[in-house]
Design a protein around this motif. Structure first.
Motif, PDB file in Angstrom:
ATOM      1  N   LEU A  36       0.851  -1.202   0.000  1.00  0.00           N
ATOM      2  CA  LEU A  36       0.000   0.000   0.000  1.00  0.00           C
ATOM      3  C   LEU A  36       0.886   1.251   0.000  1.00  0.00           C
ATOM      4  O   LEU A  36       0.646   2.201  -0.749  1.00  0.00           O
ATOM      5  N   GLY A  37       1.931   1.238   0.828  1.00  0.00           N
ATOM      6  CA  GLY A  37       2.870   2.371   0.893  1.00  0.00           C
ATOM      7  C   GLY A  37       3.518   2.626  -0.469  1.00  0.00           C
ATOM      8  O   GLY A  37       3.586   3.771  -0.927  1.00  0.00           O
ATOM      9  N   LEU A 317      -6.601  -1.185   6.631  1.00  0.00           N
ATOM     10  CA  LEU A 317      -5.159  -1.233   6.322  1.00  0.00           C
ATOM     11  C   LEU A 317      -4.556   0.177   6.308  1.00  0.00           C
ATOM     12  O   LEU A 317      -5.157   1.098   5.754  1.00  0.00           O
ATOM     13  N   THR A 318      -3.400   0.318   6.916  1.00  0.00           N
ATOM     14  CA  THR A 318      -2.692   1.606   6.857  1.00  0.00           C
ATOM     15  C   THR A 318      -1.317   1.359   6.232  1.00  0.00           C
ATOM     16  O   THR A 318      -0.713   0.305   6.466  1.00  0.00           O
ATOM     17  N   PRO A 319      -0.833   2.323   5.454  1.00  0.00           N
ATOM     18  CA  PRO A 319       0.411   2.068   4.706  1.00  0.00           C
ATOM     19  C   PRO A 319       1.661   2.085   5.591  1.00  0.00           C
ATOM     20  O   PRO A 319       1.680   2.741   6.637  1.00  0.00           O
ATOM     21  N   ILE A 320       2.668   1.352   5.145  1.00  0.00           N
ATOM     22  CA  ILE A 320       4.003   1.469   5.751  1.00  0.00           C
ATOM     23  C   ILE A 320       4.910   2.044   4.672  1.00  0.00           C
ATOM     24  O   ILE A 320       4.917   1.552   3.532  1.00  0.00           O
ATOM     25  N   PHE A 321       5.634   3.100   5.027  1.00  0.00           N
ATOM     26  CA  PHE A 321       6.605   3.676   4.092  1.00  0.00           C
ATOM     27  C   PHE A 321       7.994   3.336   4.609  1.00  0.00           C
ATOM     28  O   PHE A 321       8.352   3.771   5.707  1.00  0.00           O
ATOM     29  N   LEU A 322       8.731   2.534   3.851  1.00  0.00           N
ATOM     30  CA  LEU A 322      10.059   2.128   4.318  1.00  0.00           C
ATOM     31  C   LEU A 322      11.105   3.169   3.944  1.00  0.00           C
ATOM     32  O   LEU A 322      11.082   3.726   2.849  1.00  0.00           O
ATOM     33  N   GLU A 323      12.016   3.419   4.866  1.00  0.00           N
ATOM     34  CA  GLU A 323      13.144   4.299   4.581  1.00  0.00           C
ATOM     35  C   GLU A 323      14.108   3.531   3.675  1.00  0.00           C
ATOM     36  O   GLU A 323      14.194   2.303   3.778  1.00  0.00           O
ATOM     37  N   PRO A 324      14.866   4.223   2.801  1.00  0.00           N
ATOM     38  CA  PRO A 324      15.876   3.504   2.001  1.00  0.00           C
ATOM     39  C   PRO A 324      16.879   2.817   2.922  1.00  0.00           C
ATOM     40  O   PRO A 324      17.147   3.311   4.016  1.00  0.00           O
ATOM     41  N   MET A 325      17.405   1.668   2.472  1.00  0.00           N
ATOM     42  CA  MET A 325      18.355   0.895   3.297  1.00  0.00           C
ATOM     43  C   MET A 325      19.568   1.762   3.636  1.00  0.00           C
ATOM     44  O   MET A 325      20.148   2.386   2.736  1.00  0.00           O
ATOM     45  N   PRO A 326      19.986   1.799   4.906  1.00  0.00           N
ATOM     46  CA  PRO A 326      21.178   2.592   5.237  1.00  0.00           C
ATOM     47  C   PRO A 326      22.429   1.949   4.624  1.00  0.00           C
ATOM     48  O   PRO A 326      22.531   0.717   4.567  1.00  0.00           O
TER      49      PRO A 326
END
Ligand code: B12
Length: 439
Positions: A36-37, A317-326
């Motif tokens: 969803l994000g 459902l609520t979205p998850i926004f992932l940060e770019p991999m460090p």
């Protein structure tokens, strides 16, 4: 909170027989939320495969799905919302690009599957022209297959086309079906890497749908049944000791065949595949592969769409926004080799150099960091897809899709990589080969 919702849902709704076990509910929900994000990320074109993945989930964000459908319809109806006749009429001396260009069989098929899965169902008139276009594309693909020995697009897209028409209860010409049956009998689904599982699975789904149709004559229905059984047996045979069928990304499509043929409970391969898929969930980083995984995790197949009914859906459902991999603090060095062995290349080796980048960087980051060789800069181009960026051109050499050329990604050992440029992360000391190959 999630656990509570998942438990609540389990109590309210009857479990689907093929869905992931209850103890995996949190992981499945997290994957849905990540999809969803990704679907909500600005600047990305709406993709019909992603929409199908969202619609066949157990939980939804209904307002987001509604606006996503709107975006899809804007894109597809402007191209396919009018008759073939109107489109092919000469306008200002130019033919309409849809009738001249490569068929869009797969995307249009997924769009029609998406329309059929939407709630409330869209006005039937919006489906009429896209269905006609899909029939036209399938015919072009069929004619191409008689001429070249394979469809103009691919057997994967051809199968999706047959499947979508079947789910919409539209007749498919027997010769078009026979083409797919012959390809299955002669094992012509082999991808360049020898991994035919994805295509075999989608073809089997098309056969499984067709064999239930009333208008199919008895002899053909028997052939379709045999093809489904044979493919299912091959998928079981293709399962490796770790439970995967093909690789992690083809496993969900293979699982759909067991779901669609009601054999997920009786076939032990299914449970093993589900366990393996759950083990590999972190590898699913692109929206297109996540959408495919979610269908199987939710115990659904593309065929489930045919019997979908609008009922009260969980709008939770609520979205998850992932940060770019460090990226790591240290640098790594990777050898980048560009090979061009097909006729017409200026030389066999177009580039060979060490590239330095932060540890944990993707292949895409490395391509961006690749230094010039001699007086020539390293250049490449990509095209955005729902699977991520697709490498289309390297050192000024564009792969020609019509000739079935593509830039293949390989490890130093010559094995084909199982991820695209944005997802693959080489390790220090690795070699990556980019090769202009034919598939
Ligand atoms: C057919 C196919 C191809 C054909 C596509 C040509 C054609 N005219 O159809 C070819 C041989 C070119 C191809 C290439 C690759 N593929 Co491929 N491909 C597929 C397959 C079987 C069907 C794709 C499709 O038609 N989807 C439906 C249409 C409607 O969607 P679409 O978005 O329009 O699809 C287009 C693009 O997305 C693009 N495409 C195809 N594969 C890939 C892979 C990546 C990473 C990207 C970004 C784009 C892309 O070509 C499609 C057709 O135009 C899928 C199987 C699957 N489970 O999805 C694997 C699949 C998508 N491919 C895969 C891989 C790994 C690759 C390669 C990276 C292999 C390699 N080592 O070189 C390359 C891409 C390299 C690059 N240049 O960036 C993986 C992706 C896994 C992942 N983690 O994302 C899949 C899932 C197969 C698998 N089970 O591992 N592929």
């Amino acid at each position: 909170m999630w656990l509570l919702l998942a438990l609540l849902q389990a109590a309210v709704l009857p479990a689907r027989p093929c869905e992931a076990p209850a103890e995996a509910a949190v992981a499945v929900r997290a994957l849905s939320a990540r999809l969803l994000g990704l679907a909500m990320e600005p600047g990305q074109d709406a993709d019909p495969g992603i929409y199908v993945g969202l619609r066949l989930g157990s939980e939804h964000d209904l307002s987001m799905e509604h606006s996503y459908l709107q975006r899809l319809q804007d894109a597809f109806q402007s191209r396919y919302g009018r008759s073939l006749h109107a489109a092919s009429r000469q306008s200002h001396g130019h033919r309409h690009r849809n009738t001249d260009s490569m068929p869009e069989t797969g995307r249009l098929a997924l769009y029609l599957l998406g329309l059929r899965a939407s709630c409330p169902p869209p006005d039937p008139t919006t489906q009429r022209f896209p269905v006609t276009w899909l029939k036209y594309y399938l015919e072009k693909d069929w004619a191409g297959s008689r001429h070249h020995g394979h469809p103009l697009t691919s057997y994967y897209q051809y199968s999706l086309g047959v499947l979508a028409l079947c789910v919409h209860r539209k007749r498919v010409r027997e010769e078009v079906i026979q083409r797919l049956l012959v390809a299955e009998q002669h094992r012509r689904f082999g991808h360049v890497d020898g991994n035919a599982v994805d295509t075999e699975a989608v073809a089997a789904l098309a056969f499984a749908c067709l064999k239930k149709e009333q208008h199919i004559r008895a002899g053909l229905a028997a052939e379709l049944r045999t093809a489904v059984h044979r493919t299912r047996a091959r998928l079981v045979e293709a399962q490796s000791a770790d439970g995967l069928i093909g690789n992690a990304f083809s496993t969900p499509l293979a699982m759909q065949v067991f779901i669609a043929t009601n054999t997920c409970k009786t076939q032990p391969a299914y449970g093993r595949a589900m366990a393996a898929l759950l083990h590999h969930l972190d590898s699913f980083t692109s929206a297109a592969t996540m959408a495919q995984a979610l269908l199987a995790l939710n115990g659904r197949s593309y065929l489930s769409i045919a019997s979908m009914q609008c009922q009260k859906e969980l709008d939770t459902l609520t979205p998850i926004f992932l940060e770019p991999m460090p990226l790591g603090p240290h640098n790594m060095t990777v050898r980048l080799v560009v090979e061009c062995p097909v006729p017409g290349c200026p030389q066999q080796l177009l580039y060979d150099s060490l590239v330095s980048a932060p540890a944990g960087a993707s292949l895409l980051d490395l391509l961006r960091a690749a230094p010039p060789q001699g007086s020539k800069n390293f250049t490449f181009e990509t095209q955005d897809t729902a699977y991520g960026p697709f490498l289309t051109s390297v050192q000024g050499m564009a792969a020609r899709p019509k000739e079935r050329h593509y830039w293949q990604l390989l490890s130093g050992l010559g094995t084909s990589l199982q991820m695209g440029v944005a997802d693959y992360r080489p390790k220090d000391g690795n070699t990556v080969i980019l090769r202009l190959s034919k598939w």
